[in-house]
Design a protein around this motif. Sequence first.
Motif, PDB file in Angstrom:
ATOM      1  N   PHE A 147       4.728  12.982  -4.406  1.00  0.00           N
ATOM      2  CA  PHE A 147       4.375  11.640  -4.720  1.00  0.00           C
ATOM      3  C   PHE A 147       5.578  10.875  -4.556  1.00  0.00           C
ATOM      4  O   PHE A 147       5.652   9.636  -4.773  1.00  0.00           O
ATOM      5  CB  PHE A 147       4.434  11.571  -6.297  1.00  0.00           C
TER       6      PHE A 147
ATOM      7  N   TYR B 128       3.396   8.022  -0.538  1.00  0.00           N
ATOM      8  CA  TYR B 128       1.975   7.967  -0.833  1.00  0.00           C
ATOM      9  C   TYR B 128       1.457   7.002   0.150  1.00  0.00           C
ATOM     10  O   TYR B 128       2.075   6.142   0.823  1.00  0.00           O
ATOM     11  CB  TYR B 128       2.063   7.645  -2.575  1.00  0.00           C
TER      12      TYR B 128
ATOM     13  N   GLN C 239      -3.839   7.975  -1.612  1.00  0.00           N
ATOM     14  CA  GLN C 239      -3.626   9.378  -1.477  1.00  0.00           C
ATOM     15  C   GLN C 239      -2.157   9.680  -2.072  1.00  0.00           C
ATOM     16  O   GLN C 239      -1.253   8.916  -1.890  1.00  0.00           O
ATOM     17  CB  GLN C 239      -3.425   9.992  -0.013  1.00  0.00           C
ATOM     18  N   ASP C 240      -2.149  10.856  -2.750  1.00  0.00           N
ATOM     19  CA  ASP C 240      -0.718  11.238  -3.590  1.00  0.00           C
ATOM     20  C   ASP C 240      -0.370  10.001  -4.315  1.00  0.00           C
ATOM     21  O   ASP C 240       0.976   9.340  -4.381  1.00  0.00           O
ATOM     22  CB  ASP C 240       0.411  11.468  -2.344  1.00  0.00           C
ATOM     23  N   LEU C 241      -1.133   9.560  -5.253  1.00  0.00           N
ATOM     24  CA  LEU C 241      -0.850   8.296  -6.229  1.00  0.00           C
ATOM     25  C   LEU C 241      -0.467   8.863  -7.448  1.00  0.00           C
ATOM     26  O   LEU C 241      -1.169   9.816  -8.152  1.00  0.00           O
ATOM     27  CB  LEU C 241      -1.779   7.228  -6.281  1.00  0.00           C
TER      28      LEU C 241
ATOM     29  N   SER D 158       2.264   4.375  -8.908  1.00  0.00           N
ATOM     30  CA  SER D 158       1.895   3.971  -7.585  1.00  0.00           C
ATOM     31  C   SER D 158       0.349   3.907  -7.791  1.00  0.00           C
ATOM     32  O   SER D 158      -0.194   3.179  -6.765  1.00  0.00           O
ATOM     33  CB  SER D 158       2.273   5.083  -6.534  1.00  0.00           C
TER      34      SER D 158
ATOM     35  N   ASP E 174      -7.033   5.733  -8.947  1.00  0.00           N
ATOM     36  CA  ASP E 174      -6.690   5.991  -7.662  1.00  0.00           C
ATOM     37  C   ASP E 174      -7.983   5.520  -6.586  1.00  0.00           C
ATOM     38  O   ASP E 174      -7.523   4.872  -5.337  1.00  0.00           O
ATOM     39  CB  ASP E 174      -7.119   7.526  -7.276  1.00  0.00           C
TER      40      ASP E 174
END
Length: 995
Positions: A847, A850, A879-881, A885, A909
Motif C-alpha cells: 500500500f 498505489y 490498484q493497491d488502495l 487512498s 476501490d
Amino acid sequence: MAGKMRWTLWALFGGLVALLLPRAAEAATPRMGQAIDVAAGLPDLLPGGTADHPYLSSVRVGRDWLEPAPGESRMDELRRRLEALAAAHHQVLLWVPPAGPGGSPLDRGDAAQVREWSRFLRELAGRAGPSVVAFQPLDAPGRDVLTDAFLLKQSAVAIRSARPQALVALGLPRGPADEEWLRGLYEAEVEPYVDAWAWRAGGSDPAAAGLPALAVLRLTLDPSAGLWVTDLPGGGEGPRSEAALFGAYASAGAGLITFQGGGAAILSEMHRRLPPGYIPTPPGGVRFTGPGGGSEAGLAAYRFFDAERALAQVLVVPVGPVPERVQVILDTFDVSSPVLYDPATGEERFLTGALPDRSANRTTLTLTGIGGPVFLEYKRFATPGLGREEVGVRTQRDPSVEEILARHQEVKAAGDAGVDTVMADALIEFHYTIAGSGATFDVAYRSRYYRDADGRAEFEHLEMLLNGSRWNRDKLPNLPLIQPEKVVTPPLEINMGRQYAYRLRGRDEVGGRPAWKIDFNPLDGEATRLAGTAWIDRESYRLLKLSVVQTGLEAPVLSNEEMNLFAEHPVPGGGTASLVSRIEGQQIWNTAGLNLVVNREIRFDNVRINAPEFGSAREAAYASDRQILRDTDQGLRYLVKDDAGGRVVQMEPDSRSRFILGGGFYNEALDFPVPFAGVNWFDYDVGGRGRQLNLFLAGAANFLTFSDPTVWGTRADASVSAGLIGFASTDRFFVDGQELEGVEVKGRQQSLSASLGLPLGEFVKIRGFYALSYDNYQLGEDTSPGFVAPRDGLTHSLAGSVQLNRRGFTATALAEAFQREDWEAWGDADPLSAAVGSRLVDFSDRFESYRQWSLALSQDWFVAPFQKVRLSGTWLDGQDLDRFSQYQFSFFSERTRVRGFSGSGIRFDEGGLARVRYSFNVADLVTFDAGIDHARAKNLLTDAEFLSHTGIGFAGKFVGPWGFVIQVEYGYALRSDIEAVEGEQEAQILFLRIF
C-alpha cells in the motif's frame, strides 16, 4: 457557363438572352456595335436596330469625367446619353476604367479606395439604365496580379449586387500578350466573376493579331466566357474595312465586334441581314475562281448559317482587285433559291445558272460586277430525303463551388448595399464551467445592439443577470475580456490571394430551405483563420448557416468554435438583407492551469434596419452610465467615459478581478459547521506578459496558482499550485453498513503541485502532473486507545490526463501513480476487530505505492434562456488502495460527488457514478438547481459486492443586498445499501461579491 450569373439569364429569358452575347459552349449570332467615348459626345449612331435585334455598343466612361470634382456628378448626363443609345436600339457594354495608377485603386495600398470604388460601381450599375447589359471594370494589368484579381472580384460583386443580370467583361489591352496575367488571374479563381473577355484588338487581321491563340487560351482557362473584340478602327478599305474585319473576327470566334467612328452604312446592312439565329460556320467552305479558273479573285467570304430556317448568308467582301466575272464554289450540292443582295444599291436579284454536282458535293454560281460587300443567300436542305437534325441539351450539372460563392457574394452585397444602420434587441448568455469540475457561473445580458454605416458594432447592456438573478446595483461589474485574436480574413468573402480551400459537399436543408453545403479550410494552418462549413440557399444564394472553428489561436485561448444562424429582414426602400439571428459558440481558455469552458449564445430580436431613431438612441446610450462594449480589431472592448463625458475605447482592459467570499459548510464528517471568509484575487496578465496568478485566502482554506499559458513561446502551459487546509475532517469507517467509531481518524492535507499541459488541436488537451502532499493524521475523540494512527508523511504522485471539450461535452481520462514516504503499520491493534481493512494485521507494504485511474463524461444542454440540463457520469478504479487512498464521496469534487454523502465516510476501490441536474430561472430573481445522483461502488477490503447509493439535492442562487451573489445548496442521502448513512445531510451557504 452553367452556374454563373449568365446561366440564370439563359434560364429566365431563353433564346432572347442568347442575343446578348455568344458563349463558347453555345454558338450564337455575333453582335456588332459602335465604340463610343462618352467624354467626346455621341457620334452618329448606327441605324437599323430593333427591340428584338439591338446593337451592342462599347461605351467608355472615365470616372474623372463622371465625377470631375468631389461632390460633383454627371450621372444624370450619362443616363441621358445612355437613354439616347437605348432609343436608337443600342444595348451597352459600359467600360469604366478604375481610377488610380496602374488602373487599380489598391496600388497605393489604400483599402478604403476599394470600398469607395465598390460604392461607385454599385451606384453606377443601379442608375445607368436598362440599356447597359454588361460592364467592363478592369481594363489593364496593374502592378500585382493578386491585387487585380481582388479588384475584379470586388467589382463584379458590386455591379451584380445592384444589377443581378449584368454581365462582367474582363478588359484585355494586349490580347494574347496578356497570357501570363490571365493565367495568374484564373489561378486566383476569377472564373465565376467573368462572363467575357473584351480585347481592344487594334484592327489588324485577326490571325496576325493573335485571335486564334487567344481563343485557344480561353478554351483552356474559361471556355464558357465570351470573346469580344472592341474599338476596331472604322473607315478602312479592303481587308481593313468594317465588313472584312467583322467577317474575319466573327469567323474566328469573336462574339461581339465594335467599331470606332460615326458608323459605316455597311454595318447597319450587316446587322439587318444577320438577325438572331445566324452563326458563323468554319472558313474554307466557299471558294472563288477568276477568269480561266485562277484562284486570285480578290474576294473574301464569311458564311453564316441559320439552322432553324436552313438559310445561309455569305458575306462577300472585296479585299483586292476583283474581276468582272467570278465563280463561287460552295461546299454542298444542296443549294436552292440563291439570291445576291448589294447593300450599296439595295438591289436583290435571283441567281440563275447554279450548277450542282452531287458526286463532288458542290455547287457553282457565277457573280458579276462585284464592287463592294455583297450578301449571297441560299437555302439548304431543300432536296427530298435530306433533313435537319434536332439538337438539344439534356444534361444539367450542379454549379461549381466557385460559382456558388460568387453568386452568394453578389446577393450579400446587394442586401448590404441598402443597409446603413442596424438596431436590435440582444440576449447574451455566458456559461462558465471549469472543465470536469461541474462548477458553473452563468452571466446574461439583456442588451441593445447597434451597427452603424461604418460597420462599428456595439452592445449597450441594459440589464445583467448573475446565475439567473437580476443584478440590483446601478453599475455593472466589468468582467475580464479574454478573447481570441480577431480573424481579419473571414471565409466566403473576397480576399487578396487564396486564403481558403473550398469544397462542395452536396445538398442539404436548413430550416426547411434547400441549401448547398460547402466546407472550407485555411490554406495557411498557422494563421488566424476559420475552418468549417457554410450552408447557402440553393434558390436565393443567401447564407443560412455558418459553423466555424478558429485556427492559429494564441494562449490563453485554446479554442473558439461558433455556429451562426441567419434570417432575412426587409430593407426600407425595397429588398432584403440577411443578418445573424442567433450565435452559439464555445471557447476554451487556459485559466490558472485549468480549462475554463465558456459556452456563449446570442439571440437577436426586434431587428430594425435604417431606423430613424438610431442616432438619437445611440447618443442617449453614450450619455447614460450604462455599460457599452464595442467590437474592435482587438475584440470586444469597453467604451468608457472620458473627462468630457464622451465615450472612448478602453484598449487595455483591467486584467485583474477581485471578489470576496464568505459562508459556511457542513456535513456529517464535521463536528460543527465550518465558517469561512476570504478574498480571491485573479490576474490573467501579470506584469503584462500574459502570465496568470490566482490567490484565494480564506483562513481555513488557502490556495495559490501561478501559470504561464505560453511556455517557451509555444501553446504549452505550465502551472504551480499550493493548497493549505487549516481544518481537519473526520474520516468515518463502515463495515457491513455499520459505522465503527473506534477507528475514526481526523486528517488534513497540505499540497504543492506542478503541471505541464499541451493542446492537441482545438478541443483536446493532455496534461502531466507532479504533486507533493503532506498528510497529517489525528485520533478522533471516540477512537479506541488501541488504534495506531498513520504516520504523518509525504506522498509523491505523477499523473497524466487527456481531456476533450466540445459543444458542451467534456470527457476526461486521468491516471495517477502515488508513492508514500515512510509508510508504516497503522490500524486497530486487535486482530479480531470488526474493522476489516483498518487493522494492523491488514497492513501491507504494497500500500506504500498505489494507482488510481478514472474516466469522467459530462454533457450540458442549454435548452432555453436561463435553463440548463447537465448529465454526467464517472467511472473510478485503482490498484493497491487502502483506507486512506480509496475513493470517497466529496462535496467539492465533481467526479466523486453524490449529494448528501460527502460526510458519509463511504470508501471504494471501483465504482460508477451518474448525475442529472436541471437549472431554471424564476422571474429573474432566483435560479433553482435540482438534481439526483446515483452511485454503484465496491470496497474490496470490506465488501465483495457493489453497493448502491442515491442522493438528491437542490441549490438556489440569487443576488442579495449590496451586490452579493448568494448561493444556498443542500444535499440529502435518499437511499443507500448502508442504512446507517441514509438521511444524512450536507449544506453550504456562499456569499460572493465581485469588485
